[in-house]
Design a protein around this motif. Structure first.
Motif, mmCIF file in Angstrom:
data_model
loop_
_atom_site.group_PDB
_atom_site.id
_atom_site.type_symbol
_atom_site.label_atom_id
_atom_site.label_comp_id
_atom_site.label_asym_id
_atom_site.label_seq_id
_atom_site.Cartn_x
_atom_site.Cartn_y
_atom_site.Cartn_z
ATOM 1 N N ILE A 13 0.842 -1.190 0.000
ATOM 2 C CA ILE A 13 0.000 0.000 0.000
ATOM 3 C C ILE A 13 0.884 1.250 0.000
ATOM 4 N N GLY A 14 0.537 2.209 -0.858
ATOM 5 C CA GLY A 14 1.303 3.449 -0.918
ATOM 6 C C GLY A 14 2.592 3.373 -1.715
ATOM 7 N N SER A 15 2.837 2.255 -2.386
ATOM 8 C CA SER A 15 4.091 2.114 -3.147
ATOM 9 C C SER A 15 4.044 2.856 -4.481
ATOM 10 N N CYS A 135 9.263 0.624 -2.358
ATOM 11 C CA CYS A 135 9.745 1.850 -1.727
ATOM 12 C C CYS A 135 9.962 1.578 -0.245
ATOM 13 N N ASP A 136 10.632 2.484 0.411
ATOM 14 C CA ASP A 136 10.879 2.360 1.839
ATOM 15 C C ASP A 136 9.553 2.355 2.602
ATOM 16 N N GLU A 137 9.488 1.590 3.682
ATOM 17 C CA GLU A 137 8.233 1.460 4.431
ATOM 18 C C GLU A 137 7.786 2.790 5.026
ATOM 19 N N ASN A 138 8.715 3.632 5.439
ATOM 20 C CA ASN A 138 8.338 4.952 5.966
ATOM 21 C C ASN A 138 7.713 5.816 4.874
ATOM 22 N N THR A 139 8.207 5.646 3.642
ATOM 23 C CA THR A 139 7.616 6.366 2.511
ATOM 24 C C THR A 139 6.185 5.901 2.288
ATOM 25 N N GLN A 140 5.967 4.595 2.349
ATOM 26 C CA GLN A 140 4.607 4.048 2.234
ATOM 27 C C GLN A 140 3.678 4.702 3.251
ATOM 28 N N ILE A 141 4.112 4.708 4.506
ATOM 29 C CA ILE A 141 3.274 5.218 5.597
ATOM 30 C C ILE A 141 2.902 6.672 5.363
ATOM 31 N N GLN A 142 3.882 7.489 5.019
ATOM 32 C CA GLN A 142 3.619 8.920 4.825
ATOM 33 C C GLN A 142 2.693 9.161 3.635
ATOM 34 N N ARG A 143 2.863 8.390 2.575
ATOM 35 C CA ARG A 143 1.995 8.548 1.404
ATOM 36 C C ARG A 143 0.537 8.215 1.734
ATOM 37 N N VAL A 144 0.347 7.118 2.463
ATOM 38 C CA VAL A 144 -1.027 6.689 2.767
ATOM 39 C C VAL A 144 -1.690 7.646 3.758
ATOM 40 N N ILE A 145 -0.931 8.145 4.733
ATOM 41 C CA ILE A 145 -1.463 9.135 5.672
ATOM 42 C C ILE A 145 -1.931 10.375 4.911
ATOM 43 N N SER A 146 -1.089 10.825 3.966
ATOM 44 C CA SER A 146 -1.423 12.027 3.192
ATOM 45 C C SER A 146 -2.600 11.785 2.258
ATOM 46 N N ARG A 147 -2.640 10.591 1.663
ATOM 47 C CA ARG A 147 -3.661 10.290 0.646
ATOM 48 C C ARG A 147 -5.006 9.930 1.247
ATOM 49 N N ASN A 148 -4.997 9.120 2.300
ATOM 50 C CA ASN A 148 -6.235 8.566 2.836
ATOM 51 C C ASN A 148 -6.652 9.131 4.186
ATOM 52 N N GLN A 154 -3.124 2.766 11.867
ATOM 53 C CA GLN A 154 -3.998 2.111 10.892
ATOM 54 C C GLN A 154 -3.214 1.643 9.663
ATOM 55 N N VAL A 155 -2.296 2.487 9.207
ATOM 56 C CA VAL A 155 -1.500 2.130 8.029
ATOM 57 C C VAL A 155 -0.609 0.928 8.334
ATOM 58 N N ARG A 156 -0.002 0.948 9.509
ATOM 59 C CA ARG A 156 0.873 -0.178 9.884
ATOM 60 C C ARG A 156 0.075 -1.475 10.008
ATOM 61 N N ALA A 157 -1.174 -1.384 10.459
ATOM 62 C CA ALA A 157 -2.017 -2.574 10.569
ATOM 63 C C ALA A 157 -2.297 -3.155 9.180
ATOM 64 N N ILE A 158 -2.543 -2.279 8.208
ATOM 65 C CA ILE A 158 -2.771 -2.733 6.833
ATOM 66 C C ILE A 158 -1.507 -3.379 6.281
ATOM 67 N N MET A 159 -0.369 -2.732 6.514
ATOM 68 C CA MET A 159 0.904 -3.271 6.034
ATOM 69 C C MET A 159 1.210 -4.616 6.672
ATOM 70 N N GLN A 160 0.851 -4.759 7.932
ATOM 71 C CA GLN A 160 1.096 -6.009 8.652
ATOM 72 C C GLN A 160 0.299 -7.157 8.049
ATOM 73 N N ALA A 161 -0.867 -6.823 7.492
ATOM 74 C CA ALA A 161 -1.728 -7.844 6.894
ATOM 75 C C ALA A 161 -1.275 -8.225 5.487
ATOM 76 N N GLN A 162 -0.350 -7.444 4.932
ATOM 77 C CA GLN A 162 0.156 -7.715 3.597
ATOM 78 C C GLN A 162 1.464 -8.497 3.683
ATOM 79 N N ALA A 163 1.909 -9.011 2.540
ATOM 80 C CA ALA A 163 3.228 -9.636 2.485
ATOM 81 C C ALA A 163 4.282 -8.611 2.870
ATOM 82 N N SER A 164 5.389 -9.070 3.392
ATOM 83 C CA SER A 164 6.461 -8.154 3.760
ATOM 84 C C SER A 164 7.173 -7.653 2.501
ATOM 85 N N ARG A 165 7.904 -6.581 2.666
ATOM 86 C CA ARG A 165 8.689 -6.041 1.551
ATOM 87 C C ARG A 165 9.641 -7.113 1.018
ATOM 88 N N GLN A 166 10.259 -7.858 1.900
ATOM 89 C CA GLN A 166 11.214 -8.897 1.508
ATOM 90 C C GLN A 166 10.520 -10.014 0.715
#
Length: 208
Positions: A13-15, A135-148, A154-166
């Protein structure tokens, strides 16, 4: 011209998946976005609405006839059984509509935008290559906060439910690092597009 070559495009999310897909579309690819299909299925009059209503009750549907995303998001994030029930309704319909759209594709090649491509387990076998927008996970977080307008929690919870970056990078055949402005990824996309056209048999390697 429709070809057998297809690409699975994914990312957290937010990539910037949509941004990347839109550029490929301008270059001549057909884009089939499974998230957009899911939204159509759960919009007023959508094919999934009767089943969702029957399974989850009246509070799962808004007054306008669309799925109540707030209510359903809370349910599926807190109860794996509820999540599985919703997936059992949506996934077959998404696949059906995706295949229908693919049968009508007329671009140089087809790109399936699948946010949960890695998590699904079967998409990797349905496409020729997998392209990950990273993209970097902090970049993801900031983009989603700004966009949504979501909170960081909340953003970290969504990311946690997704596959990891690795995990996404491990599944990738190609990677676009989307950290800067559009111009920073345009060259990379142009290069990939020419390679995909070669793989689709539209141009020869010698003339690429």
């Amino acid at each position: 011209m429709s070809t057998a070559f297809s690409l699975g495009l994914t990312g957290g999310i937010g990539s910037g998946k949509t941004t990347v897909a839109n550029i490929f579309a301008k270059l001549g690819a057909t884009i089939i976005d499974t998230d957009e299909i899911a939204h159509q299925l759960t919009a007023p009059g959508g094919k999934a609405i009767p089943q969702i209503l029957a399974e989850f009750g009246a509070d799962s549907i808004n007054a306008d006839g669309a799925m109540n995303r707030v209510t359903m998001r809370e349910r599926v994030f807190t109860d794996i059984t509820q999540k599985q029930k919703l997936e059992q309704i949506l996934h077959p319909l998404i696949r059906q509509e995706t295949e229908l759209a693919a049968s009508k594709a007329d671009g140089d090649y087809t790109i399936f935008v699948v946010p949960l491509l890695v998590e699904s387990g079967n998409w990797k076998n349905r496409v020729s290559r997998v392209l990950v927008v990273d993209c970097d996970e902090n970049t993801q977080i900031q983009r989603v906060i700004s966009r949504n307008g979501l909170t960081e929690t909340q953003v970290r919870a969504i990311m946690q439910a997704q596959a990891s970056r690795q995990q996404r990078l491990a599944a990738a055949d190609d990677v676009i690092v989307n950290e800067g402005d559009i111009s920073s990824i345009q060259t990379k996309i142009n290069q990939l597009h020419q390679n995909y056209r070669r793989l689709a048999g539209l141009i020869s390697a010698r003339n690429g």
